[in-house]
Design a protein around this motif. Structure first.
Motif, PDB file in Angstrom:
ATOM      1  N   THR A 133       0.836  -1.200   0.000  1.00 45.86           N
ATOM      2  CA  THR A 133       0.000   0.000   0.000  1.00 45.86           C
ATOM      3  C   THR A 133       0.872   1.252   0.000  1.00 45.86           C
ATOM      4  O   THR A 133       2.107   1.152   0.075  1.00 45.86           O
ATOM      5  N   ARG A 134       0.226   2.409  -0.109  1.00 46.75           N
ATOM      6  CA  ARG A 134       0.902   3.682   0.074  1.00 46.75           C
ATOM      7  C   ARG A 134       0.176   4.430   1.182  1.00 46.75           C
ATOM      8  O   ARG A 134      -1.057   4.356   1.289  1.00 46.75           O
ATOM      9  N   MET A 135       0.917   5.122   2.016  1.00 47.51           N
ATOM     10  CA  MET A 135       0.344   5.877   3.139  1.00 47.51           C
ATOM     11  C   MET A 135       1.278   7.056   3.395  1.00 47.51           C
ATOM     12  O   MET A 135       2.443   6.852   3.766  1.00 47.51           O
ATOM     13  N   TYR A 138       4.159  12.132   6.082  1.00 48.11           N
ATOM     14  CA  TYR A 138       4.889  13.410   5.987  1.00 48.11           C
ATOM     15  C   TYR A 138       4.595  13.961   4.600  1.00 48.11           C
ATOM     16  O   TYR A 138       5.043  13.402   3.597  1.00 48.11           O
ATOM     17  N   LYS A 139       3.822  15.028   4.516  1.00 44.95           N
ATOM     18  CA  LYS A 139       3.384  15.527   3.213  1.00 44.95           C
ATOM     19  C   LYS A 139       4.051  16.854   2.860  1.00 44.95           C
ATOM     20  O   LYS A 139       3.879  17.843   3.574  1.00 44.95           O
ATOM     21  N   PRO A 140       4.804  16.886   1.768  1.00 47.59           N
ATOM     22  CA  PRO A 140       5.358  18.164   1.319  1.00 47.59           C
ATOM     23  C   PRO A 140       4.245  18.930   0.598  1.00 47.59           C
ATOM     24  O   PRO A 140       3.680  18.433  -0.361  1.00 47.59           O
ATOM     25  N   LEU A 198      10.852   3.605   1.549  1.00 47.74           N
ATOM     26  CA  LEU A 198      10.976   5.050   1.754  1.00 47.74           C
ATOM     27  C   LEU A 198      10.822   5.763   0.421  1.00 47.74           C
ATOM     28  O   LEU A 198      11.515   5.434  -0.549  1.00 47.74           O
ATOM     29  N   GLN A 199       9.905   6.708   0.383  1.00 47.07           N
ATOM     30  CA  GLN A 199       9.634   7.411  -0.870  1.00 47.07           C
ATOM     31  C   GLN A 199      10.322   8.768  -0.857  1.00 47.07           C
ATOM     32  O   GLN A 199      10.210   9.514   0.116  1.00 47.07           O
ATOM     33  N   ILE A 200      11.041   9.059  -1.934  1.00 49.19           N
ATOM     34  CA  ILE A 200      11.603  10.402  -2.121  1.00 49.19           C
ATOM     35  C   ILE A 200      10.700  11.087  -3.138  1.00 49.19           C
ATOM     36  O   ILE A 200      10.570  10.621  -4.273  1.00 49.19           O
ATOM     37  N   GLY A 201      10.074  12.166  -2.748  1.00 47.37           N
ATOM     38  CA  GLY A 201       9.108  12.829  -3.623  1.00 47.37           C
ATOM     39  C   GLY A 201       9.782  13.693  -4.673  1.00 47.37           C
ATOM     40  O   GLY A 201      10.975  14.016  -4.581  1.00 47.37           O
ATOM     41  N   THR A 202       8.991  14.079  -5.646  1.00 49.72           N
ATOM     42  CA  THR A 202       9.535  14.826  -6.788  1.00 49.72           C
ATOM     43  C   THR A 202      10.155  16.159  -6.358  1.00 49.72           C
ATOM     44  O   THR A 202      11.067  16.657  -6.997  1.00 49.72           O
ATOM     45  N   ARG A 203       9.646  16.726  -5.260  1.00 50.27           N
ATOM     46  CA  ARG A 203      10.216  18.002  -4.800  1.00 50.27           C
ATOM     47  C   ARG A 203      11.583  17.815  -4.164  1.00 50.27           C
ATOM     48  O   ARG A 203      12.311  18.778  -3.954  1.00 50.27           O
ATOM     49  N   ASN A 204      11.919  16.596  -3.823  1.00 51.95           N
ATOM     50  CA  ASN A 204      13.211  16.319  -3.195  1.00 51.95           C
ATOM     51  C   ASN A 204      14.159  15.532  -4.096  1.00 51.95           C
ATOM     52  O   ASN A 204      15.187  15.039  -3.616  1.00 51.95           O
ATOM     53  N   PHE A 224      12.040   6.168  -5.606  1.00 53.84           N
ATOM     54  CA  PHE A 224      12.607   7.466  -5.960  1.00 53.84           C
ATOM     55  C   PHE A 224      11.801   8.070  -7.101  1.00 53.84           C
ATOM     56  O   PHE A 224      11.718   7.494  -8.190  1.00 53.84           O
ATOM     57  N   LYS A 225      11.202   9.233  -6.866  1.00 49.76           N
ATOM     58  CA  LYS A 225      10.397   9.849  -7.924  1.00 49.76           C
ATOM     59  C   LYS A 225      11.226  10.816  -8.759  1.00 49.76           C
ATOM     60  O   LYS A 225      12.016  11.595  -8.212  1.00 49.76           O
ATOM     61  N   ARG A 226      11.014  10.773 -10.060  1.00 54.49           N
ATOM     62  CA  ARG A 226      11.762  11.671 -10.937  1.00 54.49           C
ATOM     63  C   ARG A 226      11.368  13.119 -10.653  1.00 54.49           C
ATOM     64  O   ARG A 226      10.250  13.390 -10.204  1.00 54.49           O
ATOM     65  N   LEU A 254       8.015   7.181 -12.351  1.00 54.49           N
ATOM     66  CA  LEU A 254       7.585   8.222 -13.291  1.00 54.49           C
ATOM     67  C   LEU A 254       6.268   8.763 -12.766  1.00 54.49           C
ATOM     68  O   LEU A 254       5.376   7.988 -12.409  1.00 54.49           O
ATOM     69  N   ARG A 255       6.139  10.075 -12.701  1.00 53.19           N
ATOM     70  CA  ARG A 255       4.945  10.677 -12.095  1.00 53.19           C
ATOM     71  C   ARG A 255       4.468  11.908 -12.846  1.00 53.19           C
ATOM     72  O   ARG A 255       3.721  12.717 -12.333  1.00 53.19           O
ATOM     73  N   GLY A 256       4.938  12.039 -14.098  1.00 48.01           N
ATOM     74  CA  GLY A 256       4.471  13.160 -14.926  1.00 48.01           C
ATOM     75  C   GLY A 256       5.330  14.389 -14.743  1.00 48.01           C
ATOM     76  O   GLY A 256       5.966  14.592 -13.714  1.00 48.01           O
TER      77      GLY A 256
END
Ligand code: PEP
Ligand code: MN
Length: 375
Positions: A133-135, A138-140, A198-204, A224-226, A254-256
């Protein structure tokens, strides 16, 4: 150049010491040792950095403990796919295998809000045979006044519920290195009922200090998000920061891309890059249809745009799907408008299954064609 040593090489042996001693004395060349603990054996690889062009591959292969030598190009040294490179490209985490040939769905909440919503989500996943799942805790957020996520306070409950409903891995974004410790502590405190990617978001994407610290730990794999406004090459180099620090269990998402040319979609869907990332690197590739499309647009054929792009990604060989669902999207504190409903989960999963089947048929077709060409 990479020296791949014999599996389970004894680091205290004379042969290993001889090898390291030889490498220590090579002028203009530094070396870095990576250990990868697999299910059955430990692999040790030595990365040589500097003027390696002058080194003879045959000679290096004859050194003690060396099984194979791979010459690598300058880019993406650890994560890249290099010529004659048949190193394994899978990793296992909490009993689940990730590779360029597997597919896993991570459906869940963009952000953790109420415990009831978390439980409803987890229950629906279990009823539909899902173990990931995804949860977001910590939301940027774009605005400092928007809900920032419940942070560490929600973790014990989320992990316990995951354990209760048989969830093996939760993809969870971290925006600061302290979040990794908080996640670790909450998992320990609750008896490790689940695992975390651990997810690294596109802003990071290019937060190199965060990448280095997440890369230094090997307990948790990384999603790791592009970056949404940089080139693919820049994003792949950023992912390499994780691996260069020691963590190569990385899935590339890939997230657009951000551009108003994507209107009415939130971002420009970039899933055409799936085969590109697979060709350039050995990372499994994730697609995020929710943050790409960003809304519940529906085609005249009855399929939502988010389902269309998911199918497009899966039929092109995607290995992971990160997708937002919510039991009551109107009450979601983040990204409600792009959440799919729990009642749509079986529909979504069946559509994914159809697309995956088509992908497998396409790769079988390619194998037949190439075999005939070679004959
Ligand atoms: C998310 O997955 O919740 C998210 C914020 O995604 P991105 O970093 O791709 O915007
Ligand atoms: Mn979101």
């Amino acid at each position: 150049m990479i020296l791949i040593l014999t599996p389970d090489v004894d680091l205290a042996s004379d042969e290993y010491r001889q090898l390291i001693n030889y490498l220590d004395n090579l002028p203009g060349i530094q070396h870095r040792v990576h250990h990868v603990q697999g299910a059955e054996q430990r692999l040790t690889e030595v990365y040589l950095i500097g003027g390696t062009a002058a080194l003879s591959r045959d000679y290096m292969a004859s050194l003690p403990c060396v099984e194979r030598v791979v010459r690598i190009s300058e880019s993406y040294r650890v994560l890249g796919r290099h010529k004659d490179d048949d190193r394994p490209s899978h990793f296992d985490y909490n009993g689940i295998r990730f590779g360029q040939d597997t597919l896993h769905v991570f459906a869940g909440l963009c952000a953790v809000d109420l415990p009831e919503h978390v439980e409803m989500m987890m229950r629906a996943l279990q009823e539909n045979g899902q173990i990931c799942t995804r949860m977001g805790a910590y939301k940027p957020r774009t605005s400092p006044y928007s809900f920032q996520g419940h942070g560490k306070a929600c973790l014990p409950n989320v992990f316990e519920l995951a354990g209760k409903y048989g969830i093996k891995i939760i993809a969870m974004e971290v925006t600061h290195e302290s979040h990794v410790d908080e996640i670790h502590e909450a998992l320990e405190q609750t008896g490790n009922p689940t695992g975390v990617m651990l997810q690294i978001g596109t802003r990071n994407t290019q937060n190199f200090e965060l990448l280095k610290s997440v890369g230094r730990q090997q307990t948790y794999p990384v999603l790791f998000k592009r970056g949404f406004g940089i080139t693919l090459d820049e994003s792949l180099n950023a992912a390499e920061y994780l691996a260069s620090e020691g963590n190569r269990n990385v899935v590339f998402a890939l997230r657009g891309m951000k551009t108003n040319m994507a209107d009415p979609h939130r971002n420009f869907v970039d899933f055409a890059h799936i085969p590109v990332v697979k060709r350039l690197t050995r990372m499994p590739v994730c697609i995020d249809p929710s943050h790409s499309v960003g809304g519940r647009f529906q085609g005249p054929d009855g399929l939502m745009d988010m389902m269309h792009v998911t199918a497009q990604g899966v039929i092109a060989g995607a290995n992971m799907i990160l997708v937002d669902f919510h039991p009551v999207p109107d009450k979601a504190l983040v990204d409600g408008p792009q959440a799919m409903l729990l009642s749509e989960l079986p529909f979504f999963l069946e559509d994914v299954r159809i697309a995956r089947e088509a992908y497998l048929q396409r790769t079988a077709l390619a194998a037949r064609f190439l075999a005939e060409e070679a004959a």
